[in-house]
Design a protein around this motif. Structure first.
Motif, PDB file in Angstrom:
ATOM      1  N   SER A  77     -15.015   4.836 -10.193  1.00  0.00           N
ATOM      2  CA  SER A  77     -13.977   4.280  -8.986  1.00  0.00           C
ATOM      3  C   SER A  77     -12.544   4.633  -9.216  1.00  0.00           C
ATOM      4  O   SER A  77     -11.806   4.681  -8.300  1.00  0.00           O
ATOM      5  CB  SER A  77     -14.395   2.794  -8.882  1.00  0.00           C
ATOM      6  N   ALA A  78     -12.218   4.579 -10.398  1.00  0.00           N
ATOM      7  CA  ALA A  78     -10.995   4.725 -10.740  1.00  0.00           C
ATOM      8  C   ALA A  78      -9.730   3.662 -10.160  1.00  0.00           C
ATOM      9  O   ALA A  78      -8.561   3.821 -10.019  1.00  0.00           O
ATOM     10  CB  ALA A  78     -10.251   6.255 -10.093  1.00  0.00           C
ATOM     11  N   ALA A  79     -10.268   2.420 -10.311  1.00  0.00           N
ATOM     12  CA  ALA A  79      -9.643   1.352  -9.586  1.00  0.00           C
ATOM     13  C   ALA A  79      -8.155   0.911 -10.503  1.00  0.00           C
ATOM     14  O   ALA A  79      -7.448   0.366 -10.190  1.00  0.00           O
ATOM     15  CB  ALA A  79     -10.598   0.133  -9.510  1.00  0.00           C
ATOM     16  N   ASP A  80      -8.559   1.429 -11.846  1.00  0.00           N
ATOM     17  CA  ASP A  80      -7.260   1.024 -12.812  1.00  0.00           C
ATOM     18  C   ASP A  80      -6.502   2.133 -13.037  1.00  0.00           C
ATOM     19  O   ASP A  80      -5.484   2.071 -13.817  1.00  0.00           O
ATOM     20  CB  ASP A  80      -7.798   0.287 -13.891  1.00  0.00           C
ATOM     21  N   PHE A  84      -0.354   9.041  -9.522  1.00  0.00           N
ATOM     22  CA  PHE A  84      -0.113  10.082 -10.581  1.00  0.00           C
ATOM     23  C   PHE A  84       0.740  11.212 -10.030  1.00  0.00           C
ATOM     24  O   PHE A  84       0.680  11.364  -8.668  1.00  0.00           O
ATOM     25  CB  PHE A  84      -1.464  10.728 -10.935  1.00  0.00           C
ATOM     26  N   ALA A  85       1.334  11.731 -10.841  1.00  0.00           N
ATOM     27  CA  ALA A  85       2.266  12.669 -10.187  1.00  0.00           C
ATOM     28  C   ALA A  85       1.703  13.979  -9.501  1.00  0.00           C
ATOM     29  O   ALA A  85       2.418  14.452  -8.518  1.00  0.00           O
ATOM     30  CB  ALA A  85       3.306  13.289 -11.471  1.00  0.00           C
ATOM     31  N   ALA A  86       0.705  14.209 -10.000  1.00  0.00           N
ATOM     32  CA  ALA A  86      -0.061  15.326  -9.119  1.00  0.00           C
ATOM     33  C   ALA A  86      -0.690  15.143  -7.832  1.00  0.00           C
ATOM     34  O   ALA A  86      -0.172  15.964  -6.840  1.00  0.00           O
ATOM     35  CB  ALA A  86      -1.140  15.620 -10.138  1.00  0.00           C
ATOM     36  N   HIS A  87      -0.973  13.831  -7.749  1.00  0.00           N
ATOM     37  CA  HIS A  87      -1.298  13.531  -6.277  1.00  0.00           C
ATOM     38  C   HIS A  87      -0.076  13.469  -5.402  1.00  0.00           C
ATOM     39  O   HIS A  87      -0.168  13.510  -4.266  1.00  0.00           O
ATOM     40  CB  HIS A  87      -2.098  12.155  -6.401  1.00  0.00           C
ATOM     41  N   ASP A 104     -10.069   6.366  -4.347  1.00  0.00           N
ATOM     42  CA  ASP A 104      -9.116   6.117  -3.289  1.00  0.00           C
ATOM     43  C   ASP A 104      -7.544   6.552  -4.025  1.00  0.00           C
ATOM     44  O   ASP A 104      -6.886   5.899  -3.489  1.00  0.00           O
ATOM     45  CB  ASP A 104      -9.003   4.731  -2.808  1.00  0.00           C
ATOM     46  N   LEU A 105      -7.852   7.284  -5.000  1.00  0.00           N
ATOM     47  CA  LEU A 105      -6.500   7.635  -5.661  1.00  0.00           C
ATOM     48  C   LEU A 105      -5.364   8.263  -4.749  1.00  0.00           C
ATOM     49  O   LEU A 105      -4.210   7.743  -4.742  1.00  0.00           O
ATOM     50  CB  LEU A 105      -6.464   8.413  -6.920  1.00  0.00           C
ATOM     51  N   LEU A 106      -5.893   9.202  -4.131  1.00  0.00           N
ATOM     52  CA  LEU A 106      -4.944   9.676  -2.849  1.00  0.00           C
ATOM     53  C   LEU A 106      -4.274   8.784  -2.059  1.00  0.00           C
ATOM     54  O   LEU A 106      -3.207   8.772  -1.658  1.00  0.00           O
ATOM     55  CB  LEU A 106      -5.620  11.051  -2.156  1.00  0.00           C
ATOM     56  N   GLU A 107      -5.296   7.802  -1.468  1.00  0.00           N
ATOM     57  CA  GLU A 107      -4.767   6.980  -0.540  1.00  0.00           C
ATOM     58  C   GLU A 107      -3.822   5.940  -1.134  1.00  0.00           C
ATOM     59  O   GLU A 107      -2.927   5.728  -0.368  1.00  0.00           O
ATOM     60  CB  GLU A 107      -5.965   6.284   0.114  1.00  0.00           C
ATOM     61  N   ARG A 108      -4.184   5.438  -2.297  1.00  0.00           N
ATOM     62  CA  ARG A 108      -3.056   4.592  -2.911  1.00  0.00           C
ATOM     63  C   ARG A 108      -1.646   5.151  -3.360  1.00  0.00           C
ATOM     64  O   ARG A 108      -0.936   4.599  -3.267  1.00  0.00           O
ATOM     65  CB  ARG A 108      -3.730   3.755  -4.230  1.00  0.00           C
ATOM     66  N   THR A 109      -1.908   6.576  -3.458  1.00  0.00           N
ATOM     67  CA  THR A 109      -0.605   7.214  -3.736  1.00  0.00           C
ATOM     68  C   THR A 109       0.199   7.244  -2.640  1.00  0.00           C
ATOM     69  O   THR A 109       1.219   7.107  -2.514  1.00  0.00           O
ATOM     70  CB  THR A 109      -1.065   8.557  -4.349  1.00  0.00           C
ATOM     71  N   GLY A 114       4.733   5.542   0.696  1.00  0.00           N
ATOM     72  CA  GLY A 114       5.139   5.180   2.328  1.00  0.00           C
ATOM     73  C   GLY A 114       4.909   6.368   3.083  1.00  0.00           C
ATOM     74  O   GLY A 114       5.641   6.492   4.206  1.00  0.00           O
ATOM     75  N   VAL A 115       3.881   7.178   2.921  1.00  0.00           N
ATOM     76  CA  VAL A 115       3.321   8.361   3.605  1.00  0.00           C
ATOM     77  C   VAL A 115       2.413   8.076   4.495  1.00  0.00           C
ATOM     78  O   VAL A 115       1.364   7.242   4.177  1.00  0.00           O
ATOM     79  CB  VAL A 115       2.783   9.533   2.784  1.00  0.00           C
ATOM     80  N   ALA A 116       2.697   8.360   5.664  1.00  0.00           N
ATOM     81  CA  ALA A 116       1.598   8.040   6.921  1.00  0.00           C
ATOM     82  C   ALA A 116       0.474   8.814   6.776  1.00  0.00           C
ATOM     83  O   ALA A 116       0.390  10.158   6.285  1.00  0.00           O
ATOM     84  CB  ALA A 116       2.131   8.240   8.188  1.00  0.00           C
ATOM     85  N   TYR A 117      -1.032   8.552   6.780  1.00  0.00           N
ATOM     86  CA  TYR A 117      -1.904   9.282   6.406  1.00  0.00           C
ATOM     87  C   TYR A 117      -3.154   8.687   7.276  1.00  0.00           C
ATOM     88  O   TYR A 117      -3.260   7.446   7.694  1.00  0.00           O
ATOM     89  CB  TYR A 117      -2.321   9.316   5.133  1.00  0.00           C
TER      90      TYR A 117
END
Length: 250
Positions: A77-80, A84-87, A104-109, A114-117
């Motif tokens: 899940s990668a919840a923790d 990350f800089a790459a994302h 959901d790492l891209l969404e949390r990033t 503050g990017v709309a997605y």
């Protein structure tokens, strides 16, 4: 590092679509000294010996769908894992991001930036690029919506990506495909490449792969070069950092 000129120019001209694999999440986890399994470890942890897809199917038959999903989520899940800089680089540069990661790492990033997605899932239409909003297209679904998860062979057959043939052909006639966060000796990449090939209706044009986490055997280099894929060795952060530098170098 010197990225393929075609990737740099296509990105500069906003004609590059990025497809991000699970090894981008693995790199993000390792950066924070967190454990995150690779493909072989996932299959082993789920009781399988061949691939996560087959291990998930066997586990589902044994314990049921919900219990299987819970076990997979506990593993990946990668919840923790924090943004990350790459994302961040990917979200800053590309308007449409496809991913076979189910976290959901891209969404949390995007939220942190503050990017709309918007998020779309396998089977949803692929919209036109929107410079004011990022598209995160989850090729295997996401844990936030368990009904979208595509984990077993039966799941893939139930949601064939080929139904989006018109959208994929339009996408790849306009953009080059840039895969990163994959290794070409793992089934995750095999499956995603086949998804796009089937939807496109043949071998993909103008494709590049940044091979993550180390070298690859001559056999696999030759296998993919024969299929028209251009490979170079770079982890996601290295590739995206270099891409940003070269796109801006004028």
């Amino acid at each position: 590092m010197n990225l393929p000129v075609e990737v740099v120019e296509a990105t500069r001209n906003q004609k590059c679509s990025v497809i991000i694999g699970s090894r981008a999440t693995l790199e993000a986890a390792l950066e924070q000294d967190r454990r995150y399994p690779d493909e072989r470890s996932i299959a082993k942890s789920l009781g399988g010996k061949i691939s996560p897809r087959e291990a998930c199917a066997a586990l589902e038959a044994k314990v049921g769908r919900e219990a299987m999903v819970r076990q997979v989520q506990a593993l990946i899940s990668a919840a923790d894992v924090p943004p990350f800089a790459a994302h961040k680089l990917a979200l800053s540069r590309f308007s449409r991001l496809f991913t076979s990661a189910v976290d959901d790492l891209l969404e949390r990033t995007a939220q942190e930036m503050g990017v709309a997605y918007e998020v779309r899932y396998r089977g949803d239409p692929i919209p036109e690029p929107d410079p004011n909003k990022r598209l995160i297209y989850k090729l295997r679904g996401g844990f936030e919506r368990p009904e979208t998860l595509v984990l077993t062979e039966a799941d893939f057959k139930a949601r064939p990506f080929g139904e989006l043939a018109k959208d994929v052909r339009k996408l790849l006639r306009r953009d080059i495909a840039f895969f990163l966060g994959y290794r070409p000796d793992e089934q995750e990449f095999d499956h995603i490449f086949e998804d796009f090939s089937d939807a496109f209706g043949g071998e993909l044009p103008r494709c590049h792969l940044a091979v993550a986490q180390g070298k690859i055997s001559d056999y696999h280099w030759q296998k993919w070069v024969w299929r028209g894929l251009l490979l170079f060795t770079a982890d996601p952060l290295e590739a995206l950092t270099s891409l940003e530098e070269q796109v801006n170098a004028r």
